[in-house]
Design a protein around this motif. Structure first.
Motif, PDB file in Angstrom:
ATOM      1  N   ASN A  17       0.856  -1.190   0.000  1.00 53.58           N
ATOM      2  CA  ASN A  17       0.000   0.000   0.000  1.00 53.58           C
ATOM      3  C   ASN A  17       0.890   1.236   0.000  1.00 53.58           C
ATOM      4  O   ASN A  17       1.233   1.762   1.064  1.00 53.58           O
ATOM      5  CB  ASN A  17      -0.930  -0.004   1.211  1.00 53.58           C
ATOM      6  CG  ASN A  17      -2.047   1.020   1.088  1.00 53.58           C
ATOM      7  OD1 ASN A  17      -1.875   2.085   0.511  1.00 53.58           O
ATOM      8  ND2 ASN A  17      -3.205   0.693   1.644  1.00 53.58           N
ATOM      9  N   GLU A  57      -8.092   3.163  -2.228  1.00 48.76           N
ATOM     10  CA  GLU A  57      -7.525   1.813  -2.180  1.00 48.76           C
ATOM     11  C   GLU A  57      -8.183   0.983  -1.087  1.00 48.76           C
ATOM     12  O   GLU A  57      -8.406  -0.217  -1.263  1.00 48.76           O
ATOM     13  CB  GLU A  57      -6.011   1.871  -1.955  1.00 48.76           C
ATOM     14  CG  GLU A  57      -5.386   0.512  -1.754  1.00 48.76           C
ATOM     15  CD  GLU A  57      -3.995   0.407  -2.347  1.00 48.76           C
ATOM     16  OE1 GLU A  57      -3.284  -0.530  -1.975  1.00 48.76           O
ATOM     17  OE2 GLU A  57      -3.624   1.251  -3.169  1.00 48.76           O
ATOM     18  N   ASP A  61      -9.789  -2.371  -2.404  1.00 50.59           N
ATOM     19  CA  ASP A  61      -9.026  -3.519  -1.955  1.00 50.59           C
ATOM     20  C   ASP A  61      -9.880  -4.572  -1.261  1.00 50.59           C
ATOM     21  O   ASP A  61      -9.416  -5.684  -1.016  1.00 50.59           O
ATOM     22  CB  ASP A  61      -7.928  -3.053  -0.992  1.00 50.59           C
ATOM     23  CG  ASP A  61      -6.681  -3.902  -1.108  1.00 50.59           C
ATOM     24  OD1 ASP A  61      -6.380  -4.361  -2.221  1.00 50.59           O
ATOM     25  OD2 ASP A  61      -6.009  -4.118  -0.088  1.00 50.59           O
ATOM     26  N   LYS A  62     -11.113  -4.223  -0.931  1.00 51.57           N
ATOM     27  CA  LYS A  62     -11.972  -5.145  -0.178  1.00 51.57           C
ATOM     28  C   LYS A  62     -13.085  -5.749  -1.023  1.00 51.57           C
ATOM     29  O   LYS A  62     -13.937  -6.485  -0.509  1.00 51.57           O
ATOM     30  CB  LYS A  62     -12.575  -4.412   1.033  1.00 51.57           C
ATOM     31  CG  LYS A  62     -11.527  -4.006   2.060  1.00 51.57           C
ATOM     32  CD  LYS A  62     -12.105  -3.173   3.178  1.00 51.57           C
ATOM     33  CE  LYS A  62     -11.050  -2.844   4.224  1.00 51.57           C
ATOM     34  NZ  LYS A  62      -9.907  -2.074   3.679  1.00 51.57           N
ATOM     35  N   ASP A  67     -10.247  -5.834  -6.480  1.00 48.12           N
ATOM     36  CA  ASP A  67      -8.910  -5.716  -5.892  1.00 48.12           C
ATOM     37  C   ASP A  67      -7.825  -6.182  -6.845  1.00 48.12           C
ATOM     38  O   ASP A  67      -6.749  -5.585  -6.921  1.00 48.12           O
ATOM     39  CB  ASP A  67      -8.827  -6.480  -4.562  1.00 48.12           C
ATOM     40  CG  ASP A  67      -9.169  -7.958  -4.715  1.00 48.12           C
ATOM     41  OD1 ASP A  67      -9.634  -8.364  -5.794  1.00 48.12           O
ATOM     42  OD2 ASP A  67      -8.982  -8.712  -3.739  1.00 48.12           O
ATOM     43  N   TRP A  70      -7.333  -3.520  -9.440  1.00 49.99           N
ATOM     44  CA  TRP A  70      -6.582  -2.438  -8.809  1.00 49.99           C
ATOM     45  C   TRP A  70      -5.100  -2.801  -8.714  1.00 49.99           C
ATOM     46  O   TRP A  70      -4.225  -1.975  -8.983  1.00 49.99           O
ATOM     47  CB  TRP A  70      -7.166  -2.157  -7.426  1.00 49.99           C
ATOM     48  CG  TRP A  70      -6.564  -1.000  -6.701  1.00 49.99           C
ATOM     49  CD1 TRP A  70      -5.495  -1.032  -5.836  1.00 49.99           C
ATOM     50  CD2 TRP A  70      -6.975   0.378  -6.746  1.00 49.99           C
ATOM     51  NE1 TRP A  70      -5.218   0.217  -5.342  1.00 49.99           N
ATOM     52  CE2 TRP A  70      -6.119   1.100  -5.883  1.00 49.99           C
ATOM     53  CE3 TRP A  70      -7.988   1.044  -7.422  1.00 49.99           C
ATOM     54  CZ2 TRP A  70      -6.244   2.480  -5.697  1.00 49.99           C
ATOM     55  CZ3 TRP A  70      -8.117   2.411  -7.228  1.00 49.99           C
ATOM     56  CH2 TRP A  70      -7.254   3.109  -6.389  1.00 49.99           C
ATOM     57  N   ASP A  71      -4.813  -4.049  -8.328  1.00 50.32           N
ATOM     58  CA  ASP A  71      -3.418  -4.492  -8.237  1.00 50.32           C
ATOM     59  C   ASP A  71      -2.737  -4.436  -9.600  1.00 50.32           C
ATOM     60  O   ASP A  71      -1.577  -4.030  -9.713  1.00 50.32           O
ATOM     61  CB  ASP A  71      -3.352  -5.922  -7.684  1.00 50.32           C
ATOM     62  CG  ASP A  71      -3.628  -5.977  -6.189  1.00 50.32           C
ATOM     63  OD1 ASP A  71      -3.445  -4.948  -5.522  1.00 50.32           O
ATOM     64  OD2 ASP A  71      -4.016  -7.045  -5.694  1.00 50.32           O
ATOM     65  N   LYS A 116       1.468  -9.787  -3.005  1.00 46.69           N
ATOM     66  CA  LYS A 116       0.108  -9.356  -2.691  1.00 46.69           C
ATOM     67  C   LYS A 116      -0.854  -9.699  -3.818  1.00 46.69           C
ATOM     68  O   LYS A 116      -1.938 -10.248  -3.583  1.00 46.69           O
ATOM     69  CB  LYS A 116       0.072  -7.851  -2.425  1.00 46.69           C
ATOM     70  CG  LYS A 116      -1.342  -7.328  -2.265  1.00 46.69           C
ATOM     71  CD  LYS A 116      -1.413  -5.843  -2.008  1.00 46.69           C
ATOM     72  CE  LYS A 116      -2.866  -5.394  -1.915  1.00 46.69           C
ATOM     73  NZ  LYS A 116      -3.020  -3.998  -1.500  1.00 46.69           N
ATOM     74  N   ARG A 120      -4.021 -12.305  -3.613  1.00 42.70           N
ATOM     75  CA  ARG A 120      -5.393 -11.866  -3.875  1.00 42.70           C
ATOM     76  C   ARG A 120      -6.049 -12.692  -4.982  1.00 42.70           C
ATOM     77  O   ARG A 120      -7.255 -12.962  -4.939  1.00 42.70           O
ATOM     78  CB  ARG A 120      -5.409 -10.390  -4.229  1.00 42.70           C
ATOM     79  CG  ARG A 120      -5.176  -9.485  -3.052  1.00 42.70           C
ATOM     80  CD  ARG A 120      -6.117  -9.853  -1.903  1.00 42.70           C
ATOM     81  NE  ARG A 120      -5.994  -8.953  -0.803  1.00 42.70           N
ATOM     82  CZ  ARG A 120      -6.672  -7.821  -0.684  1.00 42.70           C
ATOM     83  NH1 ARG A 120      -7.516  -7.460  -1.616  1.00 42.70           N
ATOM     84  NH2 ARG A 120      -6.513  -7.074   0.383  1.00 42.70           N
ATOM     85  N   ASN A 132     -11.530 -11.388   1.336  1.00 41.16           N
ATOM     86  CA  ASN A 132     -10.933 -10.163   0.802  1.00 41.16           C
ATOM     87  C   ASN A 132     -10.877  -9.068   1.855  1.00 41.16           C
ATOM     88  O   ASN A 132      -9.867  -8.377   1.995  1.00 41.16           O
ATOM     89  CB  ASN A 132     -11.731  -9.667  -0.405  1.00 41.16           C
ATOM     90  CG  ASN A 132     -11.791 -10.677  -1.517  1.00 41.16           C
ATOM     91  OD1 ASN A 132     -12.516 -11.663  -1.426  1.00 41.16           O
ATOM     92  ND2 ASN A 132     -11.041 -10.451  -2.577  1.00 41.16           N
ATOM     93  N   SER A 136      -7.443  -7.552   3.373  1.00 38.68           N
ATOM     94  CA  SER A 136      -7.192  -6.125   3.225  1.00 38.68           C
ATOM     95  C   SER A 136      -6.916  -5.465   4.576  1.00 38.68           C
ATOM     96  O   SER A 136      -5.978  -4.670   4.708  1.00 38.68           O
ATOM     97  CB  SER A 136      -8.387  -5.450   2.545  1.00 38.68           C
ATOM     98  OG  SER A 136      -8.177  -4.060   2.431  1.00 38.68           O
ATOM     99  N   ASP A 140      -3.419  -3.670   5.731  1.00 36.88           N
ATOM    100  CA  ASP A 140      -3.369  -2.273   6.175  1.00 36.88           C
ATOM    101  C   ASP A 140      -2.750  -2.161   7.568  1.00 36.88           C
ATOM    102  O   ASP A 140      -1.904  -1.294   7.821  1.00 36.88           O
ATOM    103  CB  ASP A 140      -4.772  -1.669   6.187  1.00 36.88           C
ATOM    104  CG  ASP A 140      -5.342  -1.505   4.787  1.00 36.88           C
ATOM    105  OD1 ASP A 140      -4.554  -1.526   3.833  1.00 36.88           O
ATOM    106  OD2 ASP A 140      -6.569  -1.349   4.660  1.00 36.88           O
TER     107      ASP A 140
END
Length: 205
Positions: A17, A57, A61-62, A67, A70-71, A116, A120, A132, A136, A140
């Protein structure tokens, strides 16, 4: 003291992150918790942008499959962010050339990002969304905890980051079959969405 431990730790965390790393380091510097944080990370505009992107994010991310998208979009962003943060830390310290610091931070961020993203993909093969959310939150909290610890004890934090990176790599290798299943499902979805005739075949007469 050499800035290498902090560079390595920030690189590892950036791969998970990057926005949280910039936000946390900037806040630590702006509030006077640490005098090793570069002034560029303490700027108000940088903190605002990092905060907004961190919230984006935290939401993306959840959500299953979102996710992973996004990655994918952050495959370049996270390593670059890790390299930039590392170079800034080295420039502030003066104990390590900025180019070398950028290489360490960027390569470490790339490795942790791949860990990561792979994890995922494996989690997304589960039908429920709770995995998820749990992953996440754990990521974090892990980034926040390790970065905070690194401000006060950079060597110990770097050891923890290294152990977590190795464990992550082992986990991804263990979950390789699930990752392949995720990729095959995504390829199947793309085939189903492809319009008839798009594959280059003539329609039947």
């Amino acid at each position: 003291m050499s800035v290498i431990p902090l560079v390595f730790t920030s690189g590892w965390a950036s791969g998970i992150n990057a926005y949280a790393v910039v936000l946390l380091l900037g806040l630590f510097g702006a509030t006077g918790v640490s005098d090793e944080v570069p002034a560029a990370l303490q700027r108000t505009d940088v903190l605002i942008v990092a905060g907004v992107l961190f919230l984006c994010e935290a939401i993306a991310d959840k959500i299953p499959y979102v996710d992973s998208v996004w990655d994918t979009a952050h495959t370049v962003i996270r390593p670059v962010a890790g390299a930039v943060v590392a170079a800034l830390l080295a420039g502030e310290s003066g104990s390590l050339p900025e180019l070398a610091a950028g290489a360490i931070g960027g390569s470490t961020a790339l490795m942790s990002h791949l860990v990561k993203a792979g994890t995922r993909m494996a989690v997304n093969t589960s039908p429920e969304p709770f995995s998820n959310v749990g992953m996440s939150i754990a990521e974090d909290l892990g980034v926040a905890g390790v970065i905070t610890f690194a401000i006060f004890n950079p060597v110990a934090a770097a050891v923890i980051a290294a152990v977590l990176l190795v464990l992550g790599i082992v986990t991804v290798l263990f979950l390789a079959s699930r990752i392949r299943r995720f990729l095959s499902r995504r390829a199947q979805r793309r085939e189903e969405k492809r319009p008839a005739g798009a594959g280059g075949h003539w329609p039947p007469v």
